[in-house]
Design a protein around this motif. Structure first.
Motif, mmCIF file in Angstrom:
data_model
loop_
_atom_site.group_PDB
_atom_site.id
_atom_site.type_symbol
_atom_site.label_atom_id
_atom_site.label_comp_id
_atom_site.label_asym_id
_atom_site.label_seq_id
_atom_site.Cartn_x
_atom_site.Cartn_y
_atom_site.Cartn_z
ATOM 1 N N ALA A 55 0.830 -1.204 0.000
ATOM 2 C CA ALA A 55 0.000 0.000 0.000
ATOM 3 C C ALA A 55 0.864 1.253 0.000
ATOM 4 C CB ALA A 55 -0.937 -0.002 1.201
ATOM 5 N N LYS A 56 1.943 1.229 0.750
ATOM 6 C CA LYS A 56 2.827 2.396 0.780
ATOM 7 C C LYS A 56 3.526 2.604 -0.552
ATOM 8 C CE LYS A 56 3.565 2.598 5.733
ATOM 9 N NZ LYS A 56 4.492 2.393 6.838
ATOM 10 N N GLN A 57 3.804 1.519 -1.282
ATOM 11 C CA GLN A 57 4.405 1.653 -2.607
ATOM 12 C C GLN A 57 3.383 2.170 -3.618
ATOM 13 O OE1 GLN A 57 5.980 -2.247 -3.377
ATOM 14 N NE2 GLN A 57 7.848 -1.884 -2.203
ATOM 15 N N ILE A 58 2.162 1.662 -3.558
ATOM 16 C CA ILE A 58 1.127 2.089 -4.499
ATOM 17 C C ILE A 58 0.769 3.553 -4.282
ATOM 18 C CG2 ILE A 58 -1.310 1.785 -5.121
ATOM 19 C CD1 ILE A 58 -0.930 -1.219 -4.500
ATOM 20 N N TYR A 59 0.642 3.951 -3.017
ATOM 21 C CA TYR A 59 0.240 5.314 -2.683
ATOM 22 C C TYR A 59 1.411 6.120 -2.129
ATOM 23 C CZ TYR A 59 -4.316 3.137 -3.168
ATOM 24 O OH TYR A 59 -5.394 2.450 -3.641
ATOM 25 N N ALA A 60 2.578 5.967 -2.732
ATOM 26 C CA ALA A 60 3.780 6.642 -2.234
ATOM 27 C C ALA A 60 3.628 8.158 -2.256
ATOM 28 C CB ALA A 60 4.990 6.226 -3.045
#
Length: 105
Positions: A55-60
């Protein structure tokens, strides 16, 4: 010789020994249930950690890497407007009841 007499024949003859009960022991099925529960909790923790990283990579672009040291770039007032479907409609909601001791006299 019984278990009770064996336990009471120790160094302190005046102390009363407590008899052993079956409830004092853990059965193999209980041990396996505890092991299974612990493994499941570890798997859940690992899965949540992976989903957190994804999730942190997708919504960086939504997550800050570090906080600003000053508050100069933060606006003083944040305005928000809620647009209702029908502004003329009266909203009639039922409130929650409170304990009588919380009511004002």
């Amino acid at each position: 010789m019984s278990i009770h007499s064996t336990l009471s024949s120790g160094a302190d003859q005046s102390a009363h020994a407590t008899p052993l009960h079956c409830e004092d022991y853990t059965t193999p099925s209980q041990v396996m249930a505890l092991v299974k529960e612990h493994i499941e909790s570890l798997l859940l923790e690992e899965t949540l950690s992976q989903k957190d990283t994804e999730a942190k990579q997708i919504y960086a672009d939504h997550f800050l890497t570090e906080l600003s040291k000053t508050t100069e770039d933060i606006p003083d007032h944040i305005y928000h407007q809620i647009r209702l479907k029908d502004p003329s409609q009266i909203v009639n909601s039922q409130g929650y009841s409170a304990s009588k001791k919380l009511h004002r006299p």
